[in-house]
Scaffold this motif. Structure first.
Motif, PDB file in Angstrom:
ATOM      1  N   TRP A   1       0.811  -1.220   0.000  1.00 32.25           N
ATOM      2  CA  TRP A   1       0.000   0.000   0.000  1.00 32.25           C
ATOM      3  C   TRP A   1       0.847   1.274   0.000  1.00 32.25           C
ATOM      4  CZ3 TRP A   1      -2.518  -3.017   4.448  1.00 32.25           C
ATOM      5  CH2 TRP A   1      -3.377  -3.984   3.932  1.00 32.25           C
ATOM      6  N   ASP A   2       2.128   1.150  -0.332  1.00 40.13           N
ATOM      7  CA  ASP A   2       3.030   2.301  -0.453  1.00 40.13           C
ATOM      8  C   ASP A   2       2.965   3.218   0.771  1.00 40.13           C
ATOM      9  OD1 ASP A   2       4.064   1.518  -2.883  1.00 40.13           O
ATOM     10  OD2 ASP A   2       2.616   2.677  -4.063  1.00 40.13           O
ATOM     11  N   LEU A   3       3.201   2.644   1.954  1.00 39.02           N
ATOM     12  CA  LEU A   3       3.152   3.416   3.197  1.00 39.02           C
ATOM     13  C   LEU A   3       4.524   4.021   3.492  1.00 39.02           C
ATOM     14  CD1 LEU A   3       0.994   1.006   5.379  1.00 39.02           C
ATOM     15  CD2 LEU A   3       0.242   2.810   3.813  1.00 39.02           C
ATOM     16  N   VAL A   4       4.959   4.887   2.592  1.00 39.64           N
ATOM     17  CA  VAL A   4       6.247   5.559   2.722  1.00 39.64           C
ATOM     18  C   VAL A   4       6.060   7.038   2.414  1.00 39.64           C
ATOM     19  CG1 VAL A   4       7.639   3.522   2.185  1.00 39.64           C
ATOM     20  CG2 VAL A   4       6.815   4.973   0.313  1.00 39.64           C
ATOM     21  N   CYS A   5       7.109   7.805   2.702  1.00 40.33           N
ATOM     22  CA  CYS A   5       7.101   9.259   2.459  1.00 40.33           C
ATOM     23  C   CYS A   5       5.929   9.912   3.183  1.00 40.33           C
ATOM     24  CB  CYS A   5       7.110   9.546   0.962  1.00 40.33           C
ATOM     25  SG  CYS A   5       8.631   8.948   0.169  1.00 40.33           S
ATOM     26  N   GLU A   6       5.041  10.591   2.450  1.00 37.52           N
ATOM     27  CA  GLU A   6       3.965  11.299   3.124  1.00 37.52           C
ATOM     28  C   GLU A   6       2.935  10.350   3.731  1.00 37.52           C
ATOM     29  OE1 GLU A   6       2.731  10.889  -1.189  1.00 37.52           O
ATOM     30  OE2 GLU A   6       4.535  11.500  -0.094  1.00 37.52           O
ATOM     31  N   ARG A   7       2.972   9.071   3.366  1.00 37.52           N
ATOM     32  CA  ARG A   7       2.071   8.069   3.960  1.00 37.52           C
ATOM     33  C   ARG A   7       2.777   7.212   5.013  1.00 37.52           C
ATOM     34  NH1 ARG A   7      -2.502   6.343   1.295  1.00 37.52           N
ATOM     35  NH2 ARG A   7      -1.923   4.132   1.557  1.00 37.52           N
ATOM     36  N   GLU A   8       3.985   7.560   5.362  1.00 39.45           N
ATOM     37  CA  GLU A   8       4.741   6.769   6.340  1.00 39.45           C
ATOM     38  C   GLU A   8       4.063   6.757   7.702  1.00 39.45           C
ATOM     39  OE1 GLU A   8       9.295   6.577   8.216  1.00 39.45           O
ATOM     40  OE2 GLU A   8       8.671   8.264   6.958  1.00 39.45           O
ATOM     41  N   TRP A   9       3.395   7.834   8.054  1.00 37.02           N
ATOM     42  CA  TRP A   9       2.751   7.912   9.356  1.00 37.02           C
ATOM     43  C   TRP A   9       1.657   6.856   9.511  1.00 37.02           C
ATOM     44  CZ3 TRP A   9      -2.479   9.057   9.977  1.00 37.02           C
ATOM     45  CH2 TRP A   9      -3.142   9.503   8.818  1.00 37.02           C
ATOM     46  N   LEU A  10       1.083   6.417   8.391  1.00 31.19           N
ATOM     47  CA  LEU A  10       0.058   5.384   8.462  1.00 31.19           C
ATOM     48  C   LEU A  10       0.656   4.056   8.936  1.00 31.19           C
ATOM     49  CD1 LEU A  10      -1.914   6.117   5.168  1.00 31.19           C
ATOM     50  CD2 LEU A  10      -2.645   6.588   7.523  1.00 31.19           C
TER      51      LEU A  10
END
Length: 504
Positions: free
Chosen positions: A143-152
């Motif tokens: 689910w590409d939980l990196v960069c701006e979505r890392e907090w997820l």
């Protein structure tokens, strides 16, 4: 001779065949709690990644290393070491970083790592590319939980622990109303169902919701099984049986490390972890209700049947009658150690106080009680904080992360043996205080260990985990012994609440 309900253990055995069968069956399922609590270590593991590259790459350069594909450059690539430069079949040259990529303008035909010309910087609109040599598939890569979505990705463990907090309060209260046995059965079944469903969630938000529910039932089982085993074992062995519930939790951590090493696909890893304790479902319906609960609720006929069954399996004559225990009993279930006379004295207060509904304010009913409560809460908080810092942080110490996590679980087993011997010989306070001090010193020393001395960092981490496990396991039993019966469950529940705050 012990009086009250506790007398049944003098008559039927403190830990004979009947109790041993129940104990090991119930504690076996506690392994699943350790599994699900620590499973996120590898569920949300983030491998090396870069902004997705254009198609038809012909050359790749990173520092002094060159290759013809990104797959061949991962071994040399290190985050923070600069971008990876690629050239396409069309002659375009791109600089790929973790969260952006840049197209070089007028780069010419020669591929150079250093470029001082103009660049067009863009976000990673086409996704990311991951190093799949170690982590084949995790929720981060799916689910590409990196960069701006890392907090997820970082939010998954706090939301799980929120579920643990709510589950401890909810199921602890329900167990006092409907019994220990129904809660053990329901939470065990739900652990299996939710654990499997987690593996088949199609998106991040459904995944978090199912993990939250899984946390609630896992916490519910862990809290209730602690009460269950203490109500089925006598005072002579209660220290050992209660502390070794935590040993089962530690075995769960070791199972996570082993399965994580063997299975690198997150959904398959989740299914295997869930199935590892599923045999408990085949016989959990055979677990009886505890004698303490049955007598407290006036279900004397069922209590008598239970006493007769215990006597038969333990090879003793069925001569003990419920009426004898009732006549003896000044209080239903005093589980108070000989060193906590203040708690025992407080529990013999007038029955009118026991009849009214107790609230959390009763934990602060006097200055002495308020100080006791605040100290207990502090130990719960600090113990939980240290426990999960050493557990979750073990994978970041360097070296093999799977071995580190396995050791973090294995080191708990001897810690509980040491705790049992120490508690029986020098007391709870003189065991808890040095354990907390040693864990704090180990945690402080790790800060000053140079990054290239990984072995020393691991040794200090395992020392800290050994020490904090003693205090963390002890505080469950210690809290039970420090408070009178009328507010004992409330005290443990409030401590568990502070524990979950610390674990976040």
């Amino acid at each position: 001779m012990t009086t009250g309900v506790e007398r049944l253990f003098d008559e039927l055995g403190h830990f004979k065949r009947y109790q041993a069968c129940l104990y090991f069956a119930a504690v076996f399922q506690a392994i699943s709690c350790g599994i699900h609590y620590l499973a996120s270590v590898f569920l949300v593991e983030t491998p090396k990644f870069l902004c997705n590259a254009p198609d038809n790459i012909t050359d790749v350069v990173f520092g002094n290393h060159s290759a013809t594909s990104l797959r061949d450059i991962w071994g040399a690539y290190s985050p923070g070491g600069g971008p990876v430069v690629v050239r396409t079949a069309a002659g375009e040259q791109w600089e790929l970083s973790r969260c952006q990529r840049a197209l070089r303008a007028d780069a010419g035909d020669q591929l150079r790592y250093v470029f001082n010309g103009n660049k067009t910087v863009a976000a990673c609109a086409t996704g990311f590319v991951y190093d799949l040599s170690e982590v084949h598939q995790s929720i981060v890569t799916d689910w590409d939980l990196v960069c701006e979505r890392e907090w997820l990705a970082k939010l998954t463990q706090p939301t799980f622990m929120l579920g643990v907090l709510i589950g401890a309060l909810l199921f602890g209260d329900i167990a006092d109303r409907v019994g220990r046995r129904p809660i053990l059965m329901a939470t065990s079944l739900c652990q299996f169902v939710f654990g499997v469903v987690v593996a088949f969630t199609g998106n991040y938000y459904f995944f978090v919701v199912m993990r939250f529910l899984l946390a609630m039932v896992s916490s519910g089982y862990l809290v209730v099984v602690f009460v269950y085993v203490t109500e089925f074992t006598g005072s002579k062995v209660r220290t050992w049986t209660s502390l070794h519930v935590h040993a089962a939790f530690a075995v769960g951590i070791m199972v996570v490390a082993l399965v994580g090493y063997l299975v690198r696909v997150w959904w398959l890893y989740q299914i295997i972890l869930t199935l590892s304790t599923s045999p408990f479902l085949l016989f959990c319906w055979k677990l009886p209700e505890t004698p303490f609960y049955l007598m407290a609720k006036g279900r004397h006929r069922q209590a008598q049947t239970l006493l007769d069954n215990m006597a038969a399996l333990n090879g003793l004559p069925a001569t003990l009658k419920v009426s004898d225990l009732i006549e003896d009993s000044g209080e239903a279930a005093p589980m108070v150690g000989k060193e906590t006379q203040t708690g025992a004295t407080a529990s013999r207060e007038p029955s009118s106080r026991a009849e009214r509904k107790m609230s959390i304010l009763d934990l602060f009913g006097s200055c002495k009680m308020a100080v006791r409560t605040l100290v207990c809460w502090a130990i719960w908080f600090i113990g939980s904080l240290g426990y999960y810092v050493f557990s979750l942080g073990s994978v970041n110490l360097g070296g093999n992360q799977y071995i580190n996590l396995f050791l973090a679980g294995a080191v708990e087993i001897p810690s509980y043996l040491v705790a049992c011997f120490a508690m029986d010989r020098v007391g709870r306070k003189k065991t808890c205080a040095p354990a907390l001090l040693l864990s704090g010193v180990a945690c402080m020393l790790i800060i000053f260990v140079p990054g290239d001395i990984e072995v020393l960092a691991i040794v200090l981490s395992m020392t800290g985990k050994f020490a904090v496990a003693i205090a963390f396991g002890l505080i469950y039993l210690y809290t039970c012994e420090l408070y009178p019966t009328v507010i004992r469950s409330l005290a443990v529940g409030s401590g568990s609440m502070m524990c979950r705050v610390g674990s976040k």
